[in-house]
Design a protein around this motif. Structure first.
Motif, PDB file in Angstrom:
ATOM      1  N   GLU A   6     -60.005  28.142   9.400  1.00 52.14           N
ATOM      2  CA  GLU A   6     -61.283  28.785   9.080  1.00 52.14           C
ATOM      3  C   GLU A   6     -62.329  28.502  10.152  1.00 52.14           C
ATOM      4  OE1 GLU A   6     -62.207  30.704   6.404  1.00 52.14           O
ATOM      5  OE2 GLU A   6     -60.089  30.780   5.806  1.00 52.14           O
ATOM      6  N   LEU A   7     -62.185  27.374  10.839  1.00 49.78           N
ATOM      7  CA  LEU A   7     -63.174  26.962  11.836  1.00 49.78           C
ATOM      8  C   LEU A   7     -62.789  27.379  13.252  1.00 49.78           C
ATOM      9  CD1 LEU A   7     -63.669  23.355  10.433  1.00 49.78           C
ATOM     10  CD2 LEU A   7     -65.364  25.190  10.334  1.00 49.78           C
ATOM     11  N   VAL A   8     -61.497  27.395  13.518  1.00 47.62           N
ATOM     12  CA  VAL A   8     -61.011  27.695  14.872  1.00 47.62           C
ATOM     13  C   VAL A   8     -59.974  28.804  14.785  1.00 47.62           C
ATOM     14  CG1 VAL A   8     -59.895  26.770  16.925  1.00 47.62           C
ATOM     15  CG2 VAL A   8     -61.352  25.285  15.539  1.00 47.62           C
ATOM     16  N   GLN A   9     -60.220  29.897  15.461  1.00 48.66           N
ATOM     17  CA  GLN A   9     -59.254  30.985  15.497  1.00 48.66           C
ATOM     18  C   GLN A   9     -58.303  30.774  16.678  1.00 48.66           C
ATOM     19  OE1 GLN A   9     -58.936  33.251  13.142  1.00 48.66           O
ATOM     20  NE2 GLN A   9     -60.679  32.329  12.058  1.00 48.66           N
ATOM     21  N   PRO A  10     -57.046  30.417  16.404  1.00 49.19           N
ATOM     22  CA  PRO A  10     -56.109  30.130  17.504  1.00 49.19           C
ATOM     23  C   PRO A  10     -55.781  31.377  18.318  1.00 49.19           C
ATOM     24  CG  PRO A  10     -54.962  30.177  15.397  1.00 49.19           C
ATOM     25  CD  PRO A  10     -56.425  30.271  15.083  1.00 49.19           C
ATOM     26  N   LYS A  11     -55.632  31.187  19.611  1.00 51.71           N
ATOM     27  CA  LYS A  11     -55.253  32.277  20.502  1.00 51.71           C
ATOM     28  C   LYS A  11     -53.744  32.497  20.420  1.00 51.71           C
ATOM     29  CE  LYS A  11     -59.056  31.353  23.730  1.00 51.71           C
ATOM     30  NZ  LYS A  11     -59.711  30.341  22.898  1.00 51.71           N
ATOM     31  N   TRP A  12     -53.282  33.593  21.000  1.00 51.10           N
ATOM     32  CA  TRP A  12     -51.868  33.962  20.866  1.00 51.10           C
ATOM     33  C   TRP A  12     -50.953  32.904  21.475  1.00 51.10           C
ATOM     34  CZ3 TRP A  12     -48.642  34.447  25.006  1.00 51.10           C
ATOM     35  CH2 TRP A  12     -49.237  34.590  26.277  1.00 51.10           C
ATOM     36  N   TYR A  13     -51.344  32.343  22.622  1.00 50.44           N
ATOM     37  CA  TYR A  13     -50.480  31.355  23.249  1.00 50.44           C
ATOM     38  C   TYR A  13     -50.494  30.026  22.484  1.00 50.44           C
ATOM     39  CZ  TYR A  13     -54.943  29.926  25.431  1.00 50.44           C
ATOM     40  OH  TYR A  13     -56.245  29.539  25.643  1.00 50.44           O
ATOM     41  N   GLU A  14     -51.587  29.760  21.760  1.00 51.94           N
ATOM     42  CA  GLU A  14     -51.622  28.560  20.921  1.00 51.94           C
ATOM     43  C   GLU A  14     -50.721  28.740  19.704  1.00 51.94           C
ATOM     44  OE1 GLU A  14     -56.114  26.948  21.969  1.00 51.94           O
ATOM     45  OE2 GLU A  14     -55.829  28.362  20.320  1.00 51.94           O
ATOM     46  N   ARG A  15     -50.688  29.951  19.169  1.00 50.33           N
ATOM     47  CA  ARG A  15     -49.767  30.237  18.064  1.00 50.33           C
ATOM     48  C   ARG A  15     -48.313  30.099  18.525  1.00 50.33           C
ATOM     49  NH1 ARG A  15     -51.900  32.933  13.567  1.00 50.33           N
ATOM     50  NH2 ARG A  15     -54.119  33.443  13.742  1.00 50.33           N
ATOM     51  N   LEU A  16     -48.033  30.555  19.747  1.00 48.82           N
ATOM     52  CA  LEU A  16     -46.688  30.423  20.298  1.00 48.82           C
ATOM     53  C   LEU A  16     -46.336  28.953  20.491  1.00 48.82           C
ATOM     54  CD1 LEU A  16     -44.175  31.796  21.461  1.00 48.82           C
ATOM     55  CD2 LEU A  16     -45.327  31.863  23.689  1.00 48.82           C
ATOM     56  N   LEU A  17     -47.317  28.166  20.933  1.00 47.21           N
ATOM     57  CA  LEU A  17     -47.092  26.735  21.112  1.00 47.21           C
ATOM     58  C   LEU A  17     -46.805  26.057  19.774  1.00 47.21           C
ATOM     59  CD1 LEU A  17     -47.098  24.309  23.048  1.00 47.21           C
ATOM     60  CD2 LEU A  17     -49.562  24.090  22.628  1.00 47.21           C
ATOM     61  N   VAL A  18     -47.545  26.445  18.741  1.00 46.87           N
ATOM     62  CA  VAL A  18     -47.323  25.903  17.394  1.00 46.87           C
ATOM     63  C   VAL A  18     -45.903  26.203  16.939  1.00 46.87           C
ATOM     64  CG1 VAL A  18     -47.921  26.222  14.967  1.00 46.87           C
ATOM     65  CG2 VAL A  18     -49.731  25.918  16.664  1.00 46.87           C
ATOM     66  N   LEU A  19     -45.459  27.433  17.150  1.00 43.05           N
ATOM     67  CA  LEU A  19     -44.113  27.830  16.740  1.00 43.05           C
ATOM     68  C   LEU A  19     -43.051  26.972  17.430  1.00 43.05           C
ATOM     69  CD1 LEU A  19     -42.453  29.958  15.154  1.00 43.05           C
ATOM     70  CD2 LEU A  19     -42.448  31.342  17.237  1.00 43.05           C
ATOM     71  N   THR A  20     -43.247  26.747  18.727  1.00 38.85           N
ATOM     72  CA  THR A  20     -42.278  25.960  19.493  1.00 38.85           C
ATOM     73  C   THR A  20     -42.284  24.490  19.072  1.00 38.85           C
ATOM     74  OG1 THR A  20     -42.623  27.447  21.381  1.00 38.85           O
ATOM     75  CG2 THR A  20     -41.563  25.324  21.821  1.00 38.85           C
ATOM     76  N   VAL A  21     -43.482  23.916  19.007  1.00 35.87           N
ATOM     77  CA  VAL A  21     -43.605  22.493  18.674  1.00 35.87           C
ATOM     78  C   VAL A  21     -43.086  22.218  17.270  1.00 35.87           C
ATOM     79  CG1 VAL A  21     -45.242  20.625  18.258  1.00 35.87           C
ATOM     80  CG2 VAL A  21     -45.504  22.079  20.278  1.00 35.87           C
ATOM     81  N   GLN A  22     -43.418  23.102  16.325  1.00 38.19           N
ATOM     82  CA  GLN A  22     -42.964  22.880  14.946  1.00 38.19           C
ATOM     83  C   GLN A  22     -41.450  22.936  14.852  1.00 38.19           C
ATOM     84  OE1 GLN A  22     -43.142  25.817  11.544  1.00 38.19           O
ATOM     85  NE2 GLN A  22     -44.929  24.574  11.031  1.00 38.19           N
ATOM     86  N   GLY A  23     -40.832  23.896  15.548  1.00 36.26           N
ATOM     87  CA  GLY A  23     -39.379  24.007  15.503  1.00 36.26           C
ATOM     88  C   GLY A  23     -38.694  22.787  16.077  1.00 36.26           C
ATOM     89  N   VAL A  24     -39.196  22.305  17.204  1.00 31.08           N
ATOM     90  CA  VAL A  24     -38.601  21.126  17.838  1.00 31.08           C
ATOM     91  C   VAL A  24     -38.841  19.879  16.996  1.00 31.08           C
ATOM     92  CG1 VAL A  24     -38.691  19.612  19.853  1.00 31.08           C
ATOM     93  CG2 VAL A  24     -38.763  22.099  20.162  1.00 31.08           C
ATOM     94  N   PHE A  25     -40.079  19.698  16.544  1.00 31.75           N
ATOM     95  CA  PHE A  25     -40.431  18.478  15.808  1.00 31.75           C
ATOM     96  C   PHE A  25     -39.706  18.398  14.475  1.00 31.75           C
ATOM     97  CE2 PHE A  25     -43.157  15.979  12.948  1.00 31.75           C
ATOM     98  CZ  PHE A  25     -43.195  14.786  13.652  1.00 31.75           C
ATOM     99  N   PHE A  26     -39.595  19.524  13.772  1.00 32.84           N
ATOM    100  CA  PHE A  26     -38.925  19.513  12.469  1.00 32.84           C
ATOM    101  C   PHE A  26     -37.488  19.021  12.612  1.00 32.84           C
ATOM    102  CE2 PHE A  26     -36.124  21.364   9.329  1.00 32.84           C
ATOM    103  CZ  PHE A  26     -36.769  21.093   8.130  1.00 32.84           C
TER     104      PHE A  26
END
Length: 313
Positions: free
Chosen positions: A190-210
């Protein structure tokens, strides 16, 4: 004339008889459905549809569950309608801001040192990528922080099913942690609107970390919980720096999002600083829970032998 037998009450049978055509023997199903629907609503406590004032014959459409029972009205303390489906009023709470933020588990044995320096190493790319953009950093942090509780709770759940044993409340405690971290993320979005490359980074980091954490928890739950304990210590440090930038004016102290006001029972005039303070207190609680869980394992015991710290969230 063919007879159709229904196992129904006498009023319904009479409705069938009255709706049967003497010439064709065909049941007028529309009238039967109307009679049956009305009686079903009465039986289940659901009010019949009401004609709309805007147009004759139009019905007010209400979302009902498949068994025909409407959800009861849920309101805030001031009587206004509750706007959230992701959490209910009885799941809200006030954070304990008096919790000790400086507490640190000093690494002494090899496993603790391995966990500590692993977390320190993971912080380096985060510092390089986000620098002092603490809103985006917090968003990334929460996408990772919400994983361990879900993985741990899931594996304990499966263990409980396999071994026919209780968990001592730890399944619920870890799943509560995962949900709480997820609510942190919903607030930060709600406070920070993530950019497209940040969303891509989240997808990658979450997959690896999980997957990494899943394997680690299977191999060594005590090491996995220790890693999370140190991750939470780093989270406290990051949120403390976030607050420093708010106090210095580098980050605008905007009003708190509505979801944060309801989830943490914050006042209407709450600000971003208030939100970060309650989130930081939550992270301190998660730090203590995970270090405690790791200590239990290091003592050669199972989590079920020590009651889980429930009730904070």
């Amino acid at each position: 004339m063919n007879r159709i037998i229904f196992t129904a009450s006498l009023p319904l049978r009479s409705a069938l008889r009255s709706s049967t055509s003497s010439s064709s023997g065909v049941i007028t199903m529309r009238r039967f459905e109307s009679e049956f629907g009305m009686r079903r609503r009465i039986a289940t406590g659901v009010a019949p549809p009401v004609e709309s004032r805007e147009g004759k014959g139009e019905e007010k459409k209400a979302i009902e569950s498949y068994w025909g029972i409407s959800r009861r009205e849920i309101t805030r303390e001031d009587g206004s309608a509750w706007p959230w489906n992701c959490f209910m009023p009885w799941e809200t709470y006030q954070s304990d801001l008096s919790i000790d933020l400086r507490k640190h588990h000093a690494p002494k044995i090899f496993a603790d040192k391995f966990a500590y320096w692993t977390v320190k190493l993971l912080r380096v790319p985060t510092d390089v990528f986000f620098k002092r953009r603490y809103g985006c950093r917090a968003m990334m942090l929460e996408t990772v922080a919400a994983v361990p509780g879900m993985v741990g709770g899931m594996l304990l759940h499966l263990r409980s099913l396999r071994k026919f044993e209780q968990s001592g409340g730890w399944i619920k405690a870890l799943l509560e942690e995962a949900e709480n971290e997820r609510m942190h993320l919903m607030t930060m979005v709600e406070l920070v609107q993530p950019k497209w490359y940040e969303r891509l980074l989240v997808l990658t980091v979450q997959g690896v970390f999980f997957n990494c954490y899943f394997v680690l928890y299977l191999l060594s739950p005590k090491l996995a919980h220790r890693v999370v304990g140190y991750l939470e210590e780093e989270a406290i440090h990051s949120y403390s720096e976030y607050l420093m930038d708010i106090d210095s004016g580098a980050i605008e102290n905007v009003p708190a999002p509505a979801i944060a006001q309801d989830y943490w029972r914050l006042p209407k005039d709450a600000t971003l600083k208030d939100v970060i303070m309650v989130i930081r207190a939550d992270e301190a609680h998660h730090r203590d829970v995970n270090h405690f869980a790791s200590d239990i394992y290091f003592e050669g015991k199972q989590l079920k032998e020590s009651p889980a710290p429930l009730g904070y969230h």
